[in-house]
Design an enzyme around this catalytic site. Structure first.
Site, PDB file in Angstrom:
ATOM      1  N   ASP A 152       4.587  -4.628  -3.493  1.00  0.00           N
ATOM      2  CA  ASP A 152       3.750  -5.598  -2.774  1.00  0.00           C
ATOM      3  C   ASP A 152       2.287  -5.281  -3.086  1.00  0.00           C
ATOM      4  O   ASP A 152       1.754  -4.261  -2.645  1.00  0.00           O
ATOM      5  CB  ASP A 152       4.039  -5.466  -1.272  1.00  0.00           C
ATOM      6  CG  ASP A 152       3.302  -6.505  -0.434  1.00  0.00           C
ATOM      7  OD1 ASP A 152       2.270  -7.027  -0.900  1.00  0.00           O
ATOM      8  OD2 ASP A 152       3.759  -6.767   0.695  1.00  0.00           O
ATOM      9  N   HIS A 153       1.666  -6.157  -3.831  1.00  0.00           N
ATOM     10  CA  HIS A 153       0.303  -5.886  -4.309  1.00  0.00           C
ATOM     11  C   HIS A 153      -0.744  -5.945  -3.198  1.00  0.00           C
ATOM     12  O   HIS A 153      -1.910  -5.618  -3.412  1.00  0.00           O
ATOM     13  CB  HIS A 153      -0.045  -6.867  -5.423  1.00  0.00           C
ATOM     14  CG  HIS A 153      -0.998  -6.299  -6.442  1.00  0.00           C
ATOM     15  ND1 HIS A 153      -1.465  -5.005  -6.396  1.00  0.00           N
ATOM     16  CD2 HIS A 153      -1.573  -6.852  -7.542  1.00  0.00           C
ATOM     17  CE1 HIS A 153      -2.284  -4.797  -7.413  1.00  0.00           C
ATOM     18  NE2 HIS A 153      -2.372  -5.902  -8.120  1.00  0.00           N
TER      19      HIS A 153
END
Ligand code: COA
Length: 548
Positions: A520-521
């Site tokens: 999850d950036h």
């Protein structure tokens, strides 16, 4: 104290039907509160009160046909005003508004557009809409390429009190739409350009134009909508929607539309329970209640502003067989879609040299058989990830629901995807960091068997910090796993194979294991991702490090 009647003001039509009450006996009302909704064949409108006080009697019934001057309700007011005054002399604002309406209607009917037309192209302008204020476009009823007839609705405008459909003043094909939903328009603004079949004359002067040839008037609005709307015409004269429209036909008044916008309720998905399918406020309440009570995990959403994939009839191309998704399949689909839509994914790829790991594993094969277990690469992967999660705490975290903070976990529970005939299940091994390889191997076997036998308990599928999806036994060189939100990372494992690897002086055969880590950036940046991957690769390439 006095009892006075509120009467129907000029409604711009001979008669209109009562389709909805908005007050009941005993209600305290203020001037301008809507009393009921009237509907003619062209428009529906909320009739506001001209009095403040308590409603003591409703003087008409649903279905009654009312004309200007008809008494609607009896109101007990604090001020003593002769009822006759109310009946005989509608308040000044009503008269002003009535004047405004008829002016607007006349203007619209007599001189819809004085633009010259040349070479078959005709610019459609906003007609007199009865107000100098800019009014917002809330709906486009046509698309470029549509054929429209004179009088067909092109778009819907809405102010805070009224909404109105703007009809086309010519027939032709829509070449250009110059406005977008949300734009604010005034009289004379360009709506779009039509290509008309023949030559279209500039409309003659108003006095010469026969009224019946003019486009049907849009529902009139008070001269100053924000000042004194006594009859607030509302959108959706259903008969005006003769053309193939790009938007669903939605039949609702301004108050309902406003409420729907406030709660982002897609009106086209609400079923109206009012007369002729009109959407009432209660329908919005029911819609919201239904949405809230639906088990979210089992719903594949087509909302979030994302256009749904159009339904297709595959049987026209050949024979088909339809099978309902299993419950697990539906839950997985909903989870995957939710994760895909919510989590900005990044995936990094690398290969781990597992030559020594494989040799070690092979050396333990007999021992494993004696123990009645099986040592696959998975326990090593679990162990390597546990170390990686502890050393890279962002991978062992979740974003808070409000997106304002990161919740770090001080335990290391890892889920692993199991392919079962009923669908994908993800049992969770707890405290992986505290367990040895044999223990992990046994737990993998045990949980995978429970999953395949549909005997996993919900608690055995909860609490994971991270997931491993191993497709190594099946093959493949790499894939992009989808993060199992609210976890923030997932490791994808593909099939190991012997590859020529340059050792600095020559190519040597090494067993290489392709890995992909998606994260999850919002929580993990590229450098964090790179560090985690490097560590997992290093641990698998030299399993002695797992013992450190
Ligand atoms: N490369 C090469 N061979 C591999 C491998 C890899 N990455 N991973 C496993 N293998 C081998 C194993 O060593 C074993 O061989 P062996 O019998 O000669 O020792 C064989 O493949 C079968 O392994 P398997 O029984 O599947 O055990 P596992 O521990 O690797 O995997 C599960 C267990 C439950 C994860 C696995 O059975 C499974 O269901 N995988 C599917 C996961 C999935 O569907 N993911 C997709 C999610 S979208």
């Amino acid at each position: 104290m006095a009892k006075q009647q509120v009467i129907v003001p000029d409604i711009g039509a001979d008669a209109a039907e009562v389709i909805e009450w908005m007050v009941q006996v005993g209600d305290e009302i203020a001037v301008d509160d809507s009393l009921l909704v009237l509907e003619s064949d062209k428009a529906s409108m909320e009739v506001p009160s001209t009095l403040a006080g308590t409603v003591v009697e409703l003087l008409v019934n649903i279905g009654d046909s009312l004309s200007e001057g008809a008494a609607i309700v009896l109101v007990e007011t604090a001020d003593a005003i002769e009822p006759a005054q109310i009946r005989e002399e509608p308040p000044e604002t009503n008269q002003a508004e009535a004047a405004g309406q008829s002016e607007a209607q006349e203007a619209l009917a007599e001189a819809p557009n004085n633009q010259p037309v040349s070479a078959g192209k005709h610019s459609v302008l906003v007609p007199d809409i009865g107000t100098d204020d800019a009014v917002e476009v809330i709906e486009l009823s046509v698309s470029v390429g549509d054929e429209v007839e004179e009088g067909d609705t092109l778009l819907v405008l809405e102010s805070d009190k009224a909404s109105m459909e703007i009809p086309s003043d010519a027939s032709g094909r829509v070449l250009e739409i110059a406005v977008a939903v949300g734009a604010s328009l005034k009289q004379g603004d360009l709506i779009g350009v039509l290509e008309v079949a023949g030559h279209v004359d500039t409309p003659p002067a108003p006095a010469q134009e026969p009224k019946q040839e003019a486009p049907p008037p849009a529902p009139a609005v008070p001269k100053s909508v924000s000042e004194q709307p006594k009859t607030a015409p509302v959108a959706k004269a259903p008969v005006a929607r003769a053309t193939a429209s790009s938007s669903e036909v939605v039949y609702a008044g301004p108050a309902v539309r406003k409420l729907a916008r406030e709660f982002s309720i897609p009106l086209e998905q609400v079923s109206g329970s009012g007369p002729r399918g009109r959407i009432l406020k209660e329908d919005l309440h029911t819609f919201v209640q239904q949405r809230l009570s639906k088990p979210e995990a089992a719903t594949v959403s087509v909302g979030a502003g994302i256009p749904a994939v159009p339904a297709a009839d595959f049987s026209q191309f050949g024979s088909v067989r339809e099978e309902a998704l299993s419950k697990i399949g539906k839950v997985t689909a909903a989870n995957m879609q939710r994760s895909w839509l919510n989590v900005p994914h990044v995936t990094q790829y690398d290969d781990a040299d597992v030559t020594d790991l494989e040799a070690f594993r092979a050396s333990l094969k007999d021992e494993a058989a004696r123990k009645g277990t099986k040592l696959t690469p998975l326990p090593f992967l679990l162990k390597a990830c546990a170390v990686g999660l502890k050393d890279n705490p962002k991978f062992n975290s979740s974003l808070s629901a409000d997106g304002e903070s990161i919740i770090y976990k001080e335990y290391v529970h890892i889920g692993f995807a199991v392919d079962t005939p009923a669908g994908l299940l993800v049992p969770v091994i707890r405290d992986v960091d505290k367990k040895g390889l044999w223990e992990l191997a046994e737990e993998v076997l045990e949980l995978a068997a429970l999953a395949r036998d549909k005997k996993l308990k919900p608690a055995q599928m909860q609490g994971a910090c991270f997931t491993i999806s191993s497709l190594g036994a099946l093959g493949g060189k790499g894939f992009t796993p989808i993060v199992n939100a609210p976890e923030v990372g997932i490791l994808g494992v593909s099939k190991s194979s012997v590859q020529p690897v340059w050792d600095g002086s020559s190519f040597v055969p090494r067993t290489m294991l392709p890995l992909s880590v998606s994260y999850d950036h919002r929580v993990i940046n590229g450098a964090d991702g790179g560090r985690f991957m490097n560590q997992v690769v290093a641990l698998l390439s030299d399993i002695r490090r797992l013992t450190l």
